[in-house]
Design a protein around this motif. Structure first.
Motif, mmCIF file in Angstrom:
data_model
loop_
_atom_site.group_PDB
_atom_site.id
_atom_site.type_symbol
_atom_site.label_atom_id
_atom_site.label_comp_id
_atom_site.label_asym_id
_atom_site.label_seq_id
_atom_site.Cartn_x
_atom_site.Cartn_y
_atom_site.Cartn_z
ATOM 1 N N ALA A 29 -27.807 72.401 26.507
ATOM 2 C CA ALA A 29 -27.736 73.856 26.384
ATOM 3 C C ALA A 29 -29.084 74.448 25.973
ATOM 4 C CB ALA A 29 -26.651 74.244 25.377
ATOM 5 N N VAL A 30 -29.741 73.801 25.035
ATOM 6 C CA VAL A 30 -31.051 74.269 24.584
ATOM 7 C C VAL A 30 -32.059 74.207 25.722
ATOM 8 C CG1 VAL A 30 -33.013 73.717 23.085
ATOM 9 C CG2 VAL A 30 -30.688 73.770 22.146
ATOM 10 N N ALA A 31 -32.079 73.108 26.462
ATOM 11 C CA ALA A 31 -33.033 72.951 27.558
ATOM 12 C C ALA A 31 -32.798 73.989 28.652
ATOM 13 C CB ALA A 31 -32.935 71.536 28.133
ATOM 14 N N GLU A 32 -31.548 74.195 29.018
ATOM 15 C CA GLU A 32 -31.251 75.137 30.099
ATOM 16 C C GLU A 32 -31.485 76.579 29.658
ATOM 17 O OE1 GLU A 32 -30.804 74.503 33.115
ATOM 18 O OE2 GLU A 32 -30.400 72.347 33.097
ATOM 19 N N ALA A 33 -31.173 76.914 28.425
ATOM 20 C CA ALA A 33 -31.443 78.265 27.927
ATOM 21 C C ALA A 33 -32.941 78.535 27.893
ATOM 22 C CB ALA A 33 -30.831 78.451 26.542
ATOM 23 N N ASN A 34 -33.709 77.529 27.546
ATOM 24 C CA ASN A 34 -35.167 77.675 27.541
ATOM 25 C C ASN A 34 -35.696 77.945 28.941
ATOM 26 O OD1 ASN A 34 -37.904 77.370 26.305
ATOM 27 N ND2 ASN A 34 -37.971 75.575 27.654
ATOM 28 N N ASN A 35 -35.059 77.364 29.951
ATOM 29 C CA ASN A 35 -35.477 77.633 31.329
ATOM 30 C C ASN A 35 -35.250 79.085 31.717
ATOM 31 O OD1 ASN A 35 -36.242 74.964 31.770
ATOM 32 N ND2 ASN A 35 -34.255 74.374 32.622
ATOM 33 N N LEU A 36 -34.223 79.695 31.144
ATOM 34 C CA LEU A 36 -33.909 81.087 31.464
ATOM 35 C C LEU A 36 -34.760 82.069 30.679
ATOM 36 C CD1 LEU A 36 -29.991 80.994 31.569
ATOM 37 C CD2 LEU A 36 -31.586 80.836 33.481
ATOM 38 N N SER A 37 -34.993 81.749 29.418
ATOM 39 C CA SER A 37 -35.771 82.612 28.536
ATOM 40 C C SER A 37 -36.488 81.707 27.538
ATOM 41 C CB SER A 37 -34.851 83.600 27.799
ATOM 42 O OG SER A 37 -35.587 84.435 26.930
ATOM 43 N N PRO A 38 -37.786 81.525 27.679
ATOM 44 C CA PRO A 38 -38.497 80.525 26.876
ATOM 45 C C PRO A 38 -38.294 80.689 25.372
ATOM 46 C CG PRO A 38 -39.895 81.299 28.654
ATOM 47 C CD PRO A 38 -38.665 82.179 28.652
ATOM 48 N N GLY A 141 -32.206 88.143 27.099
ATOM 49 C CA GLY A 141 -32.013 86.914 26.338
ATOM 50 C C GLY A 141 -31.036 85.965 27.018
ATOM 51 N N ALA A 142 -30.939 84.757 26.479
ATOM 52 C CA ALA A 142 -30.131 83.703 27.093
ATOM 53 C C ALA A 142 -28.957 83.311 26.214
ATOM 54 C CB ALA A 142 -30.991 82.479 27.389
ATOM 55 N N ILE A 143 -27.873 82.896 26.866
ATOM 56 C CA ILE A 143 -26.662 82.434 26.205
ATOM 57 C C ILE A 143 -26.365 81.016 26.668
ATOM 58 C CG2 ILE A 143 -24.147 82.749 26.085
ATOM 59 C CD1 ILE A 143 -24.692 85.761 26.387
ATOM 60 N N GLY A 144 -25.989 80.148 25.730
ATOM 61 C CA GLY A 144 -25.602 78.787 26.070
ATOM 62 C C GLY A 144 -24.295 78.429 25.394
ATOM 63 N N LEU A 145 -23.294 78.048 26.192
ATOM 64 C CA LEU A 145 -21.960 77.739 25.671
ATOM 65 C C LEU A 145 -21.562 76.326 26.076
ATOM 66 C CD1 LEU A 145 -19.191 78.830 24.431
ATOM 67 C CD2 LEU A 145 -18.532 79.195 26.827
ATOM 68 N N ALA A 146 -21.144 75.519 25.103
ATOM 69 C CA ALA A 146 -20.524 74.226 25.383
ATOM 70 C C ALA A 146 -19.026 74.361 25.136
ATOM 71 C CB ALA A 146 -21.112 73.132 24.500
ATOM 72 N N SER A 147 -18.216 73.911 26.096
ATOM 73 C CA SER A 147 -16.765 74.008 25.974
ATOM 74 C C SER A 147 -16.122 72.721 26.473
ATOM 75 C CB SER A 147 -16.236 75.219 26.758
ATOM 76 O OG SER A 147 -16.631 75.162 28.128
ATOM 77 N N TRP A 148 -14.899 72.473 26.003
ATOM 78 C CA TRP A 148 -14.226 71.216 26.311
ATOM 79 C C TRP A 148 -13.457 71.275 27.614
ATOM 80 C CZ3 TRP A 148 -16.169 67.343 24.153
ATOM 81 C CH2 TRP A 148 -16.470 67.279 22.782
ATOM 82 N N GLY A 149 -13.344 70.101 28.245
ATOM 83 C CA GLY A 149 -12.437 69.889 29.362
ATOM 84 C C GLY A 149 -11.418 68.836 28.957
ATOM 85 N N ARG A 150 -11.307 67.762 29.745
ATOM 86 C CA ARG A 150 -10.322 66.723 29.457
ATOM 87 C C ARG A 150 -10.812 65.810 28.340
ATOM 88 N NH1 ARG A 150 -9.387 61.797 29.898
ATOM 89 N NH2 ARG A 150 -11.420 61.403 30.838
ATOM 90 N N MET A 151 -9.875 65.391 27.440
ATOM 91 C CA MET A 151 -10.222 64.529 26.311
ATOM 92 C C MET A 151 -9.209 63.399 26.194
ATOM 93 S SD MET A 151 -11.312 67.422 23.481
ATOM 94 C CE MET A 151 -10.022 68.589 23.893
ATOM 95 N N ASP A 152 -9.706 62.171 26.052
ATOM 96 C CA ASP A 152 -8.820 61.008 25.995
ATOM 97 C C ASP A 152 -7.916 60.990 24.766
ATOM 98 O OD1 ASP A 152 -9.516 59.874 28.384
ATOM 99 O OD2 ASP A 152 -10.816 58.314 27.551
ATOM 100 N N VAL A 153 -8.454 61.327 23.603
ATOM 101 C CA VAL A 153 -7.667 61.174 22.366
ATOM 102 C C VAL A 153 -6.380 62.000 22.394
ATOM 103 C CG1 VAL A 153 -7.636 61.565 19.877
ATOM 104 C CG2 VAL A 153 -9.588 60.411 20.921
ATOM 105 N N PRO A 154 -6.437 63.302 22.719
ATOM 106 C CA PRO A 154 -5.165 64.033 22.824
ATOM 107 C C PRO A 154 -4.245 63.446 23.883
ATOM 108 C CG PRO A 154 -7.006 65.556 22.684
ATOM 109 C CD PRO A 154 -7.592 64.201 22.886
#
Length: 279
Positions: A29-38, A141-154
């Protein structure tokens, strides 16, 4: 117990596992946001919404030393963990990610970059923190979001629970099941509904690594992760189970039968970035 207290109870073990699970997403997320807005420079001021154990803070301080940051979370224990790392230029504040008005009242100019690493899906309305992130971001400015998909434990808990009582329906690990869990839908959300440009979403998978199945069982039943606790409590309430022994034994039997590799469980997530258009 409220959301903040729930996560405070899990803070120590969450922080221990987070470096394996969430840091790769934060780094991307940090790397990609930096590409959009240093990132970097005197005008850079970063907001991390739902900072947890400080994955974004660690990545930013490593890649862009001296970056000014404000890390907010609803859990005091999580904030104390971030403070204990003594990261330069990082300040912390107790705040609700679904309402950033108190933060913006003190920072009316907004932030050059706004991140959130696996927080929004645990809010009652998972879209609200994301719209608040956009509101807190300066034009350009830039926004970076990490979100969940499928998870083994649940999935493991749910599979074992249904073996015991097929009528039980899992509430799922997240607050709701409404938030997009595919790259195409997340890109559409960022682009069409939030009005961001240069939108990009990438899918990633990471593993829980355990030495033995017993270590995995201990994690499932002792980690106090609110997402896991919610599923287990719901099963107990539905079945009237007074202990967790039957559920634990059923999961152990599934591991022994090879239904799951208990030493290499995985979870899937998404990193979505976009830039707020300039006027």
């Amino acid at each position: 117990m409220g959301v903040g207290e729930d996560w405070s109870a899990a803070a120590e073990l969450y922080a221990e596992r987070a470096k394996y699970m969430t840091y790769p997403f934060a780094k991307l997320a940090v790397a990609e946001a930096n590409n959009l807005s240093p990132l970097g420079g005197p005008k850079t001021h970063v907001l991390d919404v739902g900072c947890g154990s400080g994955a974004v803070e660690s990545m930013l301080q490593e890649a862009f030393p001296g970056t000014r940051m404000l890390a907010v979370d609803c859990s005091e224990a999580m904030l104390k963990f971030v403070d204990s790392q003594r990261l330069p230029m990082v300040t912390t504040e107790l705040a609700d990610g679904t309402n950033l008005s108190p933060i913006l009242a003190r920072h009316p100019q907004g932030f050059s970059h706004v991140f959130s690493n696996f927080m929004n899906q645990f809010a009652p309305d998972p879209f609200k923190p994301v719209t608040e992130m956009v509101r807190a971001t300066r034009s350009g400015g830039a926004i970076g979001l990490a979100s969940w998909g499928r998870m083994d434990v649940p999935d493991i808990i749910e599979s074992a629970a249904r073996c015991i009582d097929p009528a039980w329906q899992s509430p799922g690990p997240l607050a709701t099941k409404d938030f997009p869990e595919s790259a195409s839908l997340l890109e559409r959300l960022f682009r069409d509904e939030l009005g961001l440009v240069e939108v990009k979403c990438q899918t990633m998978s990471v593993r829980y690594d355990f030495k033995t199945p017993d270590d995995c069982l201990a994690y499932i039943f002792e980690c106090q992760n609110p997402a896991i606790v919610k599923i287990i409590r719901n099963f107990q309430n539905f079945t009237g189970e007074t202990t967790l022994q039957r559920l634990r034994d059923q999961i152990a039997a599934m591991f022994a039968a090879g239904a799951w590799d208990a030493t290499a469980l995985s979870c899937q997530g998404f990193v979505t970035v976009g830039r707020k258009p300039s006027p």
